[in-house]
Design a protein around this motif. Structure first.
Motif, short mmCIF file in Angstrom:
data_model
loop_
_atom_site.label_atom_id
_atom_site.label_comp_id
_atom_site.label_asym_id
_atom_site.label_seq_id
_atom_site.Cartn_x
_atom_site.Cartn_y
_atom_site.Cartn_z
N VAL A 1 0.87 -1.20 0.00
CA VAL A 1 0.00 0.00 0.00
C VAL A 1 0.90 1.24 0.00
O VAL A 1 1.81 1.36 0.82
CB VAL A 1 -0.90 0.00 1.25
CG1 VAL A 1 -1.69 1.31 1.33
CG2 VAL A 1 -1.84 -1.18 1.21
N LEU A 2 0.63 2.11 -0.93
CA LEU A 2 1.38 3.38 -0.97
C LEU A 2 0.44 4.49 -0.51
O LEU A 2 -0.68 4.60 -1.00
CB LEU A 2 1.87 3.66 -2.40
CG LEU A 2 2.72 2.58 -3.07
CD1 LEU A 2 3.17 3.03 -4.46
CD2 LEU A 2 3.93 2.22 -2.22
N GLN A 3 0.93 5.31 0.42
CA GLN A 3 0.05 6.35 0.98
C GLN A 3 0.74 7.71 1.01
O GLN A 3 1.90 7.80 1.41
CB GLN A 3 -0.34 5.95 2.40
CG GLN A 3 -1.29 6.95 3.05
CD GLN A 3 -1.21 6.92 4.57
OE1 GLN A 3 -0.67 5.99 5.15
NE2 GLN A 3 -1.73 7.96 5.21
N GLY A 4 -0.02 8.72 0.58
CA GLY A 4 0.39 10.12 0.79
C GLY A 4 1.52 10.59 -0.10
O GLY A 4 2.14 11.62 0.16
N LEU A 5 1.83 9.87 -1.15
CA LEU A 5 2.90 10.30 -2.03
C LEU A 5 2.27 11.26 -3.04
O LEU A 5 1.58 10.83 -3.97
CB LEU A 5 3.54 9.08 -2.69
CG LEU A 5 3.96 8.03 -1.64
CD1 LEU A 5 4.07 6.65 -2.26
CD2 LEU A 5 5.27 8.43 -1.02
N VAL B 1 -2.65 1.91 -4.42
CA VAL B 1 -2.29 3.30 -4.13
C VAL B 1 -3.45 3.95 -3.39
O VAL B 1 -4.58 3.94 -3.87
CB VAL B 1 -1.98 4.07 -5.43
CG1 VAL B 1 -1.66 5.53 -5.11
CG2 VAL B 1 -0.83 3.41 -6.16
N LEU B 2 -3.13 4.48 -2.23
CA LEU B 2 -4.15 5.13 -1.42
C LEU B 2 -4.01 6.64 -1.67
O LEU B 2 -3.00 7.24 -1.32
CB LEU B 2 -3.87 4.78 0.05
CG LEU B 2 -4.90 5.15 1.07
CD1 LEU B 2 -6.22 4.50 0.71
CD2 LEU B 2 -4.44 4.69 2.43
N SER B 3 -5.00 7.18 -2.34
CA SER B 3 -4.85 8.57 -2.74
C SER B 3 -6.11 9.34 -2.36
O SER B 3 -7.22 8.83 -2.49
CB SER B 3 -4.62 8.64 -4.25
OG SER B 3 -4.86 9.93 -4.71
N SER B 4 -5.90 10.58 -1.97
CA SER B 4 -7.06 11.41 -1.65
C SER B 4 -7.47 12.25 -2.85
O SER B 4 -8.37 13.07 -2.78
CB SER B 4 -6.76 12.29 -0.45
OG SER B 4 -5.61 13.06 -0.74
N ALA B 5 -6.76 12.04 -3.94
CA ALA B 5 -7.05 12.80 -5.15
C ALA B 5 -8.49 12.53 -5.61
O ALA B 5 -8.97 11.41 -5.49
CB ALA B 5 -6.08 12.42 -6.24
N VAL B 6 -9.11 13.52 -6.12
CA VAL B 6 -10.51 13.38 -6.52
C VAL B 6 -10.58 13.31 -8.05
O VAL B 6 -9.83 14.00 -8.75
CB VAL B 6 -11.33 14.59 -6.01
CG1 VAL B 6 -12.78 14.51 -6.47
CG2 VAL B 6 -11.25 14.65 -4.49
N THR C 1 -5.18 0.97 -8.55
CA THR C 1 -5.37 2.20 -7.79
C THR C 1 -6.74 2.20 -7.14
O THR C 1 -7.69 1.63 -7.67
CB THR C 1 -5.27 3.44 -8.68
OG1 THR C 1 -6.30 3.36 -9.66
CG2 THR C 1 -3.92 3.50 -9.36
N HIS C 2 -6.78 2.80 -6.00
CA HIS C 2 -8.05 2.97 -5.31
C HIS C 2 -8.16 4.40 -4.87
O HIS C 2 -7.26 4.91 -4.21
CB HIS C 2 -8.15 2.05 -4.10
CG HIS C 2 -8.61 0.68 -4.49
ND1 HIS C 2 -9.91 0.32 -4.44
CD2 HIS C 2 -7.91 -0.37 -4.97
CE1 HIS C 2 -10.02 -0.94 -4.86
NE2 HIS C 2 -8.80 -1.36 -5.19
#
Lengths: 121, 524
Positions: free
Chosen positions: B56-60, B85-90, B110-111
């Motif tokens: 899990v990749l977070q916050g990159l 990939v943990l992304s907050s991108a919308v 990606t999620h």
């Protein structure tokens, strides 16, 4: 004349045996049990004892043992109707204890006379 | 399941890790905060059986940076765990989800957004793993189970197999494809059971379940006892299916049978013992009486002239006394263990002599046939007793003719018993003289057959038989370490088979398998 002590608890059998033996020229005294037989041996010396093996009061085996002690020279012929469990072994035992011959009831008179001839040659 | 969690800030990492732990507690999370550390952990664990299942990749934040990281994680590693990939991108925003997707290309999944969705992904992965584990366990269980499981479907008026567990090969010696053939079951079940099938099916349809036992030929052609447990399933479409299990009961049935036989033998032995004691006591009294009768008879004969009328009566009394004497001797056979004299006996001459004697005493319309193979077996035993066995069996056979003409076959061969037949005969394996006495008389029903060796059991009218003949035969055979078996059918006849151990295996060399060439000696 041979003197014989006949020991058997069956009176009818004793009567028949006494007649048979008397006719053959023997002198017979009777006893209905082993105890009486032992007592009589002291008062009536005999040449031969013919005894049943299974009797009330004193069994034939005990009688034979006692007689072998008190009268070691006396010849013994044992008889039995067998049948009771291991009664056949008693006949063998009687022979082992010193009975000269054993007869299995019922027997023919000839078997009886043969045994007597062999016991008292 | 182990997850490698790569975050750029320890603070954000611990928050996410905590949320994941709460929503998916079965997931084991290891957090790293630098790329070299992440690469090192992947390298170290790549050969472990429980290596990381997911990265899990977070916050990159920047997509170009993310693309590089993904590239490096994937490089030179054969067994790469999937990357989430943990992304907050919308979606749709600049540098949003689409940019992330473009950056990682095909190398990662990606999620976007919600942590809950991530946890669900993990759960799904975990559920998959649990399912595979269950399937593996079920397969293991099935391979070690003593029961073969199966599924049938009702079609064309019968039940057709749709699935059979693979352990059928080990347990019954058939492959799964063989067992799936539509007529496999009916062509291997014992013919006696075939006629019971319609009734069984009706019972299953009526009650919804059925438990039954039958004999079945296994892959080697050997008969086995099967316990079959079935349950009916009604599908919503209205069709029927059956799920069931086959258990091998052969050993249990064998034990049951031998227990029944042993109980029978014990009952017979107890009866014999009780009767023996009673008979022994009576025999003693009878012998004493007979001694007096026979002795007096002799005295009486001496007392009369040979031509006196009474002599005839005395002769008859004498004959009756002798008969009574013999009867008592036979009864006495039970009051003491029968210990046969032991000498080596050649059975063929013994049978020939006895049969010659029987020929002279039995009616002429009774045919006596003797046959021998060339094995000439010798046994250790008592010739008088063995003679009595044959005489008693032949007399019984003659009486079974009930005055009609008939035939008695006496046959002598040598048999070699292997483990199976000797277990059935309850004899140690080895060579046995096998004497068969067969008649074509009236035969016996099952009730008579079962009691035929019991002392004093007789079907003859009073005065015609003592009921001792066959029990004496039985006792003699047992005293010779042998067995006697009886087979009989009303209106067909009776066969007695006697097996006696032979003295010397060398004496029977060449005998085995030669029973087909019998020398026949027809004295009829």
């Amino acid at each position: 004349m041979t003197a014989i002590l006949l020991v058997d608890d069956d009176e009818a059998f004793r009567t028949m045996m006494t007649r048979t033996l008397t006719r053959a020229g023997h002198d017979v005294v009777e006893a209905g049990d082993g105890r009486t037989a032992l007592r009589m041996l002291d008062s009536h010396p005999v040449d031969l004892m013919i005894t049943d093996i299974i009797m009330p009061d004193k069994e034939g085996i005990e009688t034979i043992v006692a007689v072998r002690k008190s009268h070691p020279e006396l010849k013994i012929i044992a008889m039995s109707g067998g049948g009771r469990v291991r009664a056949d072994d008693y006949l063998e035992m009687a022979q082992g204890l010193g009975a000269f011959r054993v007869l299995r009831k019922p027997f023919e008179s000839e078997e009886l006379f043969k045994a007597i001839r062999e016991a008292l040659p | 399941m182990k997850v490698l969690h790569f975050a750029d800030s320890p603070h954000a990492a611990s928050r996410v890790a905590e949320q994941i732990r709460q929503s998916a507690p079965h997931i084991e999370i290891e957090t790293v905060v630098s790329l070299p550390e992440a690469l090192a952990r992947l390298e170290e664990t790549s050969d472990d059986p429980d290596h990381f299942a997911v990265v899990v990749l977070q916050g990159l934040c920047s997509s170009s940076e993310l693309g590089e990281i993904v590239q490096q994680l994937c490089d030179d590693r054969g067994r790469q765990p999937p990357i989430v990939v943990l992304s907050s991108a919308v979606e749709g925003a600049p540098g949003g989800h689409g940019a992330v997707t473009a950056a990682v290309k095909d190398d990662a999944v990606t999620h976007a957004g919600e942590l809950v969705a991530l946890a669900r992904t993990f759960e799904l992965a975990q559920a998959n793993a649990t399912l595979s584990h269950s399937v593996r366990q079920l397969q293991e269980l099935m391979s070690t189970s003593p029961a073969v499981l199966y599924r049938l479907v009702k079609r064309d008026g019968g039940f057709i197999p749709t699935w059979v567990s693979p352990n059928i090969e080990e347990i019954f010696g058939y492959t799964v494809p063989e067992a799936m053939l539509p007529d496999w079951w009916t062509s291997h079940v014992h013919p006696d059971y075939l006629e019971r099938i319609p009734a069984s099916e009706a019972l299953l349809l009526e009650r919804g379940r059925l438990s039954h036992e039958y004999q079945f030929y296994d892959g080697n052609g050997d008969l086995r006892w099967i316990h079959d447990e079935q349950r009916l399933l009604r599908n919503p479409s209205g069709t029927f299916e059956v799920v069931g299990s086959w258990n091998d009961m052969t050993e249990e049935m064998r034990l049951k049978e031998s227990r029944v036989t042993l109980e029978g033998e014990l009952r017979l032995a107890q009866k014999m013992e009780a009767l023996g004691t009673l008979a022994g006591g009576m025999a003693h009294e009878l012998n004493n009486s007979l001694a007096t009768i026979i002795g007096n008879l002799e005295l009486a004969r001496q007392d009369v002239a040979a031509d006196a009328p009474v002599v005839e009566s005395l002769v008859e009394i004498g004959k009756a006394s002798q008969r009574a004497k013999l009867l008592v001797q036979r009864v006495l056979a039970f009051s003491r263990p029968m210990q046969p004299a032991r000498s080596v006996i050649r059975l063929r001459p013994l049978i020939e002599e006895t049969m010659q004697l029987m020929r002279s005493t039995l009616p002429a319309d009774l045919e006596l046939v003797t046959s021998f193979d060339d094995s000439r077996p010798e046994v250790l035993g008592d010739p008088t007793q063995l003679d009595q066995v044959l005489v008693n069996l032949c007399s019984n056979a003659w009486q079974a003719m009930e005055g009609r003409p008939g035939q008695i076959d006496v046959r002598l061969t040598t048999a070699h018993t292997d483990d199976i037949t000797s277990a059935w005969l309850k004899l140690p394996p080895g060579h046995y003289a096998h004497m068969k006495v067969r008649d074509n008389g009236r035969g016996m029903d099952a009730g008579t057959r079962e009691r035929v060796f019991e002392p004093f059991f007789t079907t003859k009218s009073v005065g015609q038989g003592t009921g001792l003949g066959l029990s004496v035969v039985h006792a003699i055979v047992r005293a010779h370490d042998g067995v006697i078996l009886v087979e009989s059918e009303l209106g067909v006849g009776t066969t007695f088979d006697i097996y006696l151990p032979t003295t010397d295996a060398a004496a029977v060399v060449g005998a085995i398998g030669s029973t087909g060439d019998l020398e026949k000696d027809d004295r009829g």
